[in-house]
Design a protein around this motif. Sequence first.
Motif, PDB file in Angstrom:
ATOM      1  N   GLN A  98       0.811  -1.210   0.000  1.00 25.65           N
ATOM      2  CA  GLN A  98       0.000   0.000   0.000  1.00 25.65           C
ATOM      3  C   GLN A  98       0.847   1.265   0.000  1.00 25.65           C
ATOM      4  N   ASP A  99       1.949   1.274   0.752  1.00 21.75           N
ATOM      5  CA  ASP A  99       2.762   2.487   0.801  1.00 21.75           C
ATOM      6  C   ASP A  99       3.457   2.760  -0.526  1.00 21.75           C
ATOM      7  N   GLU A 116       0.684   4.257  -2.770  1.00 19.84           N
ATOM      8  CA  GLU A 116       0.415   5.647  -2.394  1.00 19.84           C
ATOM      9  C   GLU A 116       1.548   6.564  -2.818  1.00 19.84           C
ATOM     10  N   GLN A 157       1.049   9.689  -5.559  1.00 23.64           N
ATOM     11  CA  GLN A 157       1.414  11.057  -5.215  1.00 23.64           C
ATOM     12  C   GLN A 157       2.336  11.680  -6.255  1.00 23.64           C
TER      13      GLN A 157
END
Length: 323
Positions: A279-280, A283, A287
Motif C-alpha cells: 500500500q505504501d 500511495e 502522489q
Amino acid sequence: MTVTGKTWVRAFMTAVAMTVAAPAMSQDYPSRPLELLIPFSAGGANDQVARALASRLEGELGQPVAPINRTGAGGYVAAQEIVTSPADGYKLAHQSLGTFILTSLFDEQSVDPLEDIRYVAQMAQLTSAIAVSADSPYQTLEELLEAMRAAPGEFSWGHTGQGGFHHVNGVSLFQATGVDAVDIPFQGSSASVADLMGGHIDVAVLSSSNYLGFEDELRFLAFMSEERDAVLPDVPTVVELGIDMAMVETPSVVVVHKDTPDAVVDRLQAAIEAVVAQQDYQESLLQMGVSPIFATGEEILERIEINIPRWREVIDSTRETAN
C-alpha cells in the motif's frame, strides 16, 4: 591418454560442474547486494519510481539494491551495460518501455530490445492524455476534435519532443480522427504545460504527473490507453470513446541480461509483484502522478510484439511528413 585427450576431459568435467552448480547458485540468489541502473536523471518521475522500487526490494530480497543513474541514448546506455555484464541477476536496469522501444524504431541501436535483454516485470505505468487549459471552451475530447477538424491547420498542439511517446500518441490520435494541427515540440513537459496555460498552444499531450499541482489550470479530456488512469479515474479513455488508434503506453519495467537463469528471474519477478502490492508503494506512486501496475515479463513482451507494427507505421508517417 594424450595431452589433448586430458585437456578435453578437464574441459568436459568443468562444463558439467558449472551446469550442476548453476541451479544451486540460483537457489542461493541473492547472496550479495544488487544494482538497479536508472537511465534517467535524478529527480524526475521515472527516477523516483525506480528508487521507490529499489528501496522496497531490499525487504523482499534480503539484500541492498543500489539505484545508480546511467543516463543517455533513450535508455540504451543502461541497456548496453546490462548486456555486457554477467547473466547472474545482480545488475538490473529500469526502462521506460515506450521511450526505449520507440528509440529503437527511429534509429538502429547497439542493443536489440527484443533479443538482447530479458523483461522481468512491470512496476508502474505512465500514459498520455489530451489536455487543454482550464479556461478552454472544450469540455470533452469530442468537442475539441470537432473544432479542430472544422479549422484545419489553425490549432496547435505541444508535446515533449519528436520520437517520445507523447509525440507518437498525439500523431496517432490526430491521424485516426482526421485532424490537421500544428505540431510544436518542447524540451520537456514543463515547457509545454507553461505554454498551454499561457495560451500559446491550444492542446498538449501530457501525463497525469503533469496535472498534479495544476488542478485549477488544466483540464484532461481523455487518456490514450486501454484502461482508466489510477490518478485521474474520472477521465475517459480513447477506447471508451470508440477511437481506434495506435497507443503507446509506457510501462516502467525491470530488465536483465537475456541469459539470466529462470530461477533468478522468477525470484525477481515475485519480489517486484510483492512490492507493487504494498500500500505504501502504491500511495507513493500515486502522489507522483504515476499508476502502480504490475505485469509479468511474458506479458510485457507480448504487448511489445503486438504493438510494434502499428507504432512503426506512425513513426514512418512522421518521417514522411518531415521530408
